[in-house]
Enzyme design. Structure first.
Site, PDB file in Angstrom:
ATOM      1  N   SER A 171       4.888   7.342  10.284  1.00  0.00           N
ATOM      2  CA  SER A 171       4.953   8.069  11.551  1.00  0.00           C
ATOM      3  C   SER A 171       4.793   7.129  12.753  1.00  0.00           C
ATOM      4  O   SER A 171       4.200   6.055  12.645  1.00  0.00           O
ATOM      5  CB  SER A 171       3.855   9.134  11.585  1.00  0.00           C
ATOM      6  N   LYS A 228       0.851  -1.192   0.000  1.00  0.00           N
ATOM      7  CA  LYS A 228       0.000   0.000   0.000  1.00  0.00           C
ATOM      8  C   LYS A 228       0.888   1.244   0.000  1.00  0.00           C
ATOM      9  O   LYS A 228       1.509   1.577   1.005  1.00  0.00           O
ATOM     10  CB  LYS A 228      -0.919   0.065   1.222  1.00  0.00           C
ATOM     11  N   GLY A 250       2.354   3.890  13.459  1.00  0.00           N
ATOM     12  CA  GLY A 250       2.990   2.646  13.904  1.00  0.00           C
ATOM     13  C   GLY A 250       2.282   2.074  15.132  1.00  0.00           C
ATOM     14  O   GLY A 250       2.043   0.869  15.225  1.00  0.00           O
ATOM     15  N   CYS A 277      13.266  10.562   7.310  1.00  0.00           N
ATOM     16  CA  CYS A 277      13.040  10.086   8.680  1.00  0.00           C
ATOM     17  C   CYS A 277      14.289  10.239   9.535  1.00  0.00           C
ATOM     18  O   CYS A 277      14.208  10.507  10.717  1.00  0.00           O
ATOM     19  CB  CYS A 277      12.592   8.636   8.658  1.00  0.00           C
TER      20      CYS A 277
HETATM   21  P1  NAD Z   1       1.936   8.296   8.038  1.00  0.00           P
HETATM   22  O1  NAD Z   1       2.210   7.397   9.149  1.00  0.00           O
HETATM   23  O2  NAD Z   1       0.762   9.193   8.139  1.00  0.00           O
HETATM   24  O3  NAD Z   1       1.733   7.491   6.663  1.00  0.00           O
HETATM   25  C1  NAD Z   1       2.585   6.462   6.272  1.00  0.00           C
HETATM   26  C2  NAD Z   1       1.744   5.364   5.635  1.00  0.00           C
HETATM   27  O4  NAD Z   1       0.842   4.861   6.593  1.00  0.00           O
HETATM   28  C3  NAD Z   1       0.901   5.839   4.460  1.00  0.00           C
HETATM   29  O5  NAD Z   1       0.841   4.836   3.481  1.00  0.00           O
HETATM   30  C4  NAD Z   1      -0.468   6.034   5.085  1.00  0.00           C
HETATM   31  O6  NAD Z   1      -1.535   5.914   4.186  1.00  0.00           O
HETATM   32  C5  NAD Z   1      -0.483   4.911   6.091  1.00  0.00           C
HETATM   33  N1  NAD Z   1      -1.419   5.136   7.193  1.00  0.00           N
HETATM   34  C6  NAD Z   1      -1.768   6.311   7.772  1.00  0.00           C
HETATM   35  N2  NAD Z   1      -2.697   6.102   8.745  1.00  0.00           N
HETATM   36  C7  NAD Z   1      -2.920   4.767   8.781  1.00  0.00           C
HETATM   37  C8  NAD Z   1      -3.779   3.936   9.572  1.00  0.00           C
HETATM   38  N3  NAD Z   1      -4.568   4.432  10.501  1.00  0.00           N
HETATM   39  N4  NAD Z   1      -3.741   2.607   9.351  1.00  0.00           N
HETATM   40  C9  NAD Z   1      -2.920   2.074   8.418  1.00  0.00           C
HETATM   41  N5  NAD Z   1      -2.130   2.813   7.615  1.00  0.00           N
HETATM   42  C10 NAD Z   1      -2.110   4.149   7.806  1.00  0.00           C
HETATM   43  O7  NAD Z   1       3.256   9.092   7.811  1.00  0.00           O
HETATM   44  P2  NAD Z   1       3.484  10.277   6.802  1.00  0.00           P
HETATM   45  O8  NAD Z   1       3.184  11.521   7.537  1.00  0.00           O
HETATM   46  O9  NAD Z   1       2.842  10.036   5.508  1.00  0.00           O
HETATM   47  O10 NAD Z   1       5.043  10.072   6.575  1.00  0.00           O
HETATM   48  C11 NAD Z   1       5.965  10.740   7.285  1.00  0.00           C
HETATM   49  C12 NAD Z   1       6.413   9.962   8.501  1.00  0.00           C
HETATM   50  O11 NAD Z   1       7.087   8.781   8.118  1.00  0.00           O
HETATM   51  C13 NAD Z   1       7.390  10.735   9.331  1.00  0.00           C
HETATM   52  O12 NAD Z   1       7.030  10.693  10.676  1.00  0.00           O
HETATM   53  C14 NAD Z   1       8.713  10.030   9.121  1.00  0.00           C
HETATM   54  O13 NAD Z   1       9.611  10.112  10.153  1.00  0.00           O
HETATM   55  C15 NAD Z   1       8.288   8.654   8.852  1.00  0.00           C
HETATM   56  N6  NAD Z   1       9.285   7.965   8.047  1.00  0.00           N
HETATM   57  C16 NAD Z   1      10.085   7.048   8.675  1.00  0.00           C
HETATM   58  C17 NAD Z   1      11.069   6.382   7.973  1.00  0.00           C
HETATM   59  C18 NAD Z   1      11.947   5.362   8.644  1.00  0.00           C
HETATM   60  O14 NAD Z   1      12.584   4.579   7.967  1.00  0.00           O
HETATM   61  N7  NAD Z   1      12.023   5.300   9.955  1.00  0.00           N
HETATM   62  C19 NAD Z   1      11.225   6.644   6.617  1.00  0.00           C
HETATM   63  C20 NAD Z   1      10.406   7.582   6.006  1.00  0.00           C
HETATM   64  C21 NAD Z   1       9.430   8.227   6.745  1.00  0.00           C
END
Ligand code: NAD
Length: 508
Positions: A243, A189, A247, A300
């Protein structure tokens, strides 16, 4: 390399895949629901894309499970799987321009960056895992002589990957390449902001010879598609980058459904420590700028906290202010742009709110801090630097995910370590010092997954990447990644004394 007008021409002709890719076929959502994907550099809709709901998730899981149970991928010989994944790697490189463009148009990064780094990186991940899959041996355990016990790795079954928008294709590849190499069926996804390269990857995977049902791509929002995957009772493992907030939700979904394995790569607030004995302050400053301004700060492991030893503090800040100008964003399709647009208007507003809050909390803005308008669109933010950042302020503690740096001075090694570790994140850190002793001491003391010494953000397929604390757990990249996509199987064979005369074993 193409010029701005060539990239623009190419963008105008670009095809966007708008349907889910399930069992080798493109399909709309049964509900008819779609969501708009917007180019943040133009504010225009690129396409309306199918939003997968429970129906599509159910179909995809069944297809993936069927493919797994039939063994059309999982039980193919390693040589055969390797050949297919190597072919996929080649196809990714053959479509380098298109894939780079798809990511740039949807999430705003400079197309040149995607072309130079993200797409070749993605191809390399597939070829690296293809090459590694037939070099993983099992073990024979050191049992007593009356038994033989083997420890082998087998795939998990159906793996779902939920990925973010900041490196759309690369983040997908970090999960999909090792998951497929290990023999699993995969559901991907992509983030709702950037689904196109993943959908194109599904087409290329079929072309490369990955059997139908083995790799499926389900576009949609987190709340609908992501949640449906998280709660599905027949998914064995959920791997995630995104995020910390999301998680935590995924762990709840797993607990409320089938206790699927969950592996999380979440946010960070990574510190970069510059000691006064650093051998090249200029180099340290250049890297400190790259570590926060690259990819618009939407990384990240961005080194968003810079800790500088007091004797060199002023000099480093001065250099950084000069260097920040080099990271002023521009049109993402312009090959001269080093930074591009923020992913969307919401993220732009969120980062601008954080800048306003930092000012309210008394931090001193020494550079940037403004929203920029480019081609009439306002999704751009100046590289921004704050000094005098209070340790308990939002800027010092929370991930901003934008081009915003918090600089703080320190007076001793101990203080620097304490400041660096004073975070609920634990993803990465950097250390600049000319002293080998200090570098080792500090690296040992930092509570993070990766420490870069005299560089920033060290990242390579041959080393694991991931964090601790609320940055998540589990590791991507390297052979360690197979720990997430395989399970260990113990087979214990008891050896019994031979009853027949002339048997091969007589007890003494
Ligand atoms: P996000 O968590 O909102 O989204 C990431 C993914 O999760 C997307 O595909 C989104 O659709 C999905 N998602 C969102 N809510 C969900 C739910 N309730 N159930 C299941 N899936 C869901 O994060 P974002 O704001 O899009 O991305 C930025 C974040 O990602 C930042 O906090 C960043 O630090 C983190 N990030 C971490 C890494 C790493 O390797 N540690 C790498 C890149 C980004």
């Amino acid at each position: 390399m193409w010029t701005l007008s060539e990239w623009k021409k190419r963008a105008a002709q670009q095809r966007f895949i708008c349907q889910a890719q399930i069992e080798g076929k493109a399909c709309d959502a049964k509900s008819g629901q779609t969501f708009a994907v917007i180019n943040p550099a133009t504010d225009q809709i690129l396409a309306q894309v199918a939003e997968c709901g429970d129906d599509e998730v159910e179909r995809a899981v069944r297809a993936a499970r069927r493919a797994y149970q039939r063994g059309i991928w999982a039980r193919q010989s390693p040589t055969a799987r390797k050949a297919v994944l190597l072919r996929l790697s080649e196809l990714i490189m053959q479509h380098r321009d298109e894939l780079a463009l798809l990511d740039s148009l949807s999430m705003g990064k400079p197309v040149v960056e995607a072309w130079q780094l993200d797409i070749p990186g993605t191809a390399h991940f597939f070829s690296w895992y293809a090459e590694s899959l037939d070099k993983i041996y099992g073990q024979v355990a050191p049992t007593a002589a009356d038994a033989v016990a083997t420890v082998t790795r087998s795939p998990l079954g159906v793996v779902a990957a939920i990925v973010p928008w900041n490196f759309p294709l690369e983040m997908a590849a970090w999960k999909v390449a090792p998951a497929l190499a290990a023999g699993n069926s995969v559901l991907l996804k992509p983030a709702e902001q950037s689904p196109f390269s993943a959908l194109r990857l599904a087409e290329l995977a079929l072309e490369a010879g990955i059997p139908e049902g083995v790799f499926n791509v389900l576009p949609g929002t987190g709340a609908v598609t992501g949640q449906a995957l998280g709660r599905h009772p027949d998914i064995d493992c959920l791997v995630f980058t995104g995020s910390t907030r999301t998680g935590k939700r995924l762990m709840e979904y797993a607990g409320q459904s089938n206790l699927k394995q969950v592996w999380l790569e979440c946010g960070g607030k990574s510190p970069n420590l510059i000691f006064a004995d650093c051998h090249d302050l200029g180099l340290a400053a250049e890297n400190a700028a790259r570590a926060i301004f690259y990819n618009q700060g939407e990384v990240c492991s961005a080194n968003s906290r810079l800790l500088v030893e007091r004797p060199v503090y002023e000099a480093v800040v001065e250099r950084l202010i000069a260097l920040a100008a080099e990271w002023t964003p521009g049109d993402p399709l312009d090959p001269n742009s080093r930074a591009g647009a923020m992913v969307d208007a919401r993220q732009t507003a969120k980062v601008m709110d954080s800048i306003a809050e930092a000012r309210r909390q008394g931090a001193r803005l020494v550079c940037g801090g403004e929203r920029l308008t480019i081609n009439g669109v306002t999704n751009y933010i100046q590289p921004t630097i704050f000094t005098d950042v209070a340790p308990d302020s939002l800027l010092a503690r929370e991930e901003i995910f934008g081009p915003v740096l918090a600089v703080q001075p320190f007076d001793s090694e101990q203080q620097a370590i304490a400041m660096a570790n004073d975070s609920h994140y634990g993803l990465a850190a950097s250390v600049w010092s000319g002293s080998l002793n200090r570098a080792h001491r500090v690296a040992q003391a930092l509570e993070v997954g990766t420490v870069s010494v005299n560089t920033v953000d060290a990242l390579d397929i041959c080393v694991p990447f991931g964090g601790g604390k609320q940055s998540g757990f589990g590791r991507d990249l390297s052979l360690h990644s197979f720990d997430k996509y395989t399970q260990l199987k113990t087979t214990w064979i008891q050896l019994h004394q031979s009853a027949a005369p002339g048997g091969d074993y007589e007890a003494g």
